[in-house]
Motif scaffolding. Structure first.
Motif, short mmCIF file in Angstrom:
data_model
loop_
_atom_site.label_atom_id
_atom_site.label_comp_id
_atom_site.label_asym_id
_atom_site.label_seq_id
_atom_site.Cartn_x
_atom_site.Cartn_y
_atom_site.Cartn_z
N VAL A 278 1.66 6.58 -7.05
CA VAL A 278 0.57 7.42 -7.55
C VAL A 278 0.90 8.89 -7.32
O VAL A 278 0.75 9.73 -8.22
CB VAL A 278 -0.78 7.04 -6.89
CG1 VAL A 278 -1.86 8.05 -7.24
CG2 VAL A 278 -1.20 5.63 -7.33
N GLU A 279 1.39 9.22 -6.13
CA GLU A 279 1.76 10.61 -5.82
C GLU A 279 2.84 11.12 -6.76
O GLU A 279 2.82 12.28 -7.16
CB GLU A 279 2.27 10.71 -4.38
CG GLU A 279 1.20 10.59 -3.33
CD GLU A 279 1.78 10.57 -1.92
OE1 GLU A 279 3.01 10.74 -1.75
OE2 GLU A 279 1.00 10.37 -0.98
N GLU B 62 0.82 -1.21 0.00
CA GLU B 62 0.00 0.00 0.00
C GLU B 62 0.86 1.26 0.00
O GLU B 62 0.60 2.19 -0.76
CB GLU B 62 -0.93 0.01 1.21
CG GLU B 62 -2.05 -1.00 1.10
CD GLU B 62 -2.91 -1.07 2.36
OE1 GLU B 62 -2.55 -0.47 3.39
OE2 GLU B 62 -3.96 -1.74 2.29
N ILE C 249 2.54 1.71 -3.47
CA ILE C 249 1.57 2.09 -4.51
C ILE C 249 1.15 3.54 -4.33
O ILE C 249 1.10 4.31 -5.30
CB ILE C 249 0.36 1.14 -4.51
CG1 ILE C 249 0.77 -0.21 -5.07
CG2 ILE C 249 -0.80 1.74 -5.32
CD1 ILE C 249 -0.31 -1.28 -4.98
N LEU C 250 0.82 3.93 -3.10
CA LEU C 250 0.43 5.33 -2.86
C LEU C 250 1.53 6.30 -3.27
O LEU C 250 1.26 7.34 -3.87
CB LEU C 250 0.06 5.53 -1.39
CG LEU C 250 -1.24 4.85 -0.94
CD1 LEU C 250 -1.39 4.94 0.57
CD2 LEU C 250 -2.44 5.45 -1.65
N LEU D 29 2.17 5.90 -11.41
CA LEU D 29 0.92 5.16 -11.62
C LEU D 29 -0.22 6.16 -11.65
O LEU D 29 -0.16 7.20 -11.01
CB LEU D 29 0.67 4.16 -10.48
CG LEU D 29 1.59 2.96 -10.34
CD1 LEU D 29 1.26 2.19 -9.07
CD2 LEU D 29 1.49 2.05 -11.56
N GLN D 30 -1.28 5.81 -12.37
CA GLN D 30 -2.45 6.68 -12.42
C GLN D 30 -3.45 6.34 -11.32
O GLN D 30 -4.32 7.14 -11.00
CB GLN D 30 -3.13 6.56 -13.78
CG GLN D 30 -2.29 7.07 -14.92
CD GLN D 30 -3.00 6.88 -16.25
OE1 GLN D 30 -4.09 6.33 -16.33
NE2 GLN D 30 -2.36 7.33 -17.31
N GLY D 31 -3.36 5.15 -10.78
CA GLY D 31 -4.29 4.73 -9.75
C GLY D 31 -5.46 3.93 -10.27
O GLY D 31 -6.41 3.65 -9.54
N LEU E 178 -6.35 -1.52 -8.78
CA LEU E 178 -6.38 -0.28 -8.03
C LEU E 178 -7.72 0.43 -8.11
O LEU E 178 -7.96 1.40 -7.39
CB LEU E 178 -5.26 0.66 -8.49
CG LEU E 178 -3.84 0.08 -8.37
CD1 LEU E 178 -2.83 1.13 -8.78
CD2 LEU E 178 -3.57 -0.45 -6.99
N GLU E 179 -8.57 -0.02 -9.00
CA GLU E 179 -9.89 0.60 -9.13
C GLU E 179 -10.89 -0.42 -9.57
O GLU E 179 -10.60 -1.40 -10.19
CB GLU E 179 -9.86 1.79 -10.09
CG GLU E 179 -11.11 2.61 -10.02
CD GLU E 179 -10.93 3.92 -10.75
OE1 GLU E 179 -11.50 4.07 -11.83
OE2 GLU E 179 -10.21 4.77 -10.22
#
Length: 68
Positions: free
Chosen positions: A33-34, A26, A29-30, A38-40, A67-68
């Motif tokens: 994204v930040e 986690e 991945i966060l 990654l786009q999330g 992720l979504e």
């Protein structure tokens, strides 16, 4: 060998691995994204390798994290 002790020791180890793995995945991945790596919305391939050299165990577990 005490099978109850073995069972509890394995469960304790698996719990430690699970909690640590979840936290690391986690967090990483966060951060990705930040940073825009990654786009999330991706599906991320994951692989975990379990090794117990003393008994010759080497097992790879593959999966996907959406992720979504």
């Amino acid at each position: 060998m005490n099978e109850d002790t073995l069972n509890m020791e394995v469960r304790t180890f698996i719990k430690k691995v699970g909690v640590t793995s979840q936290r690391e995945i986690e967090h990483t991945i966060l951060k990705a994204v930040e940073e825009g790596r990654l786009q999330g919305i991706e599906k991320i391939n994951v692989r975990m390798t379990l090794e117990v050299p003393e008994i010759g165990l080497n097992k790879t577990i593959n999966g996907v994290i959406a992720l979504e």
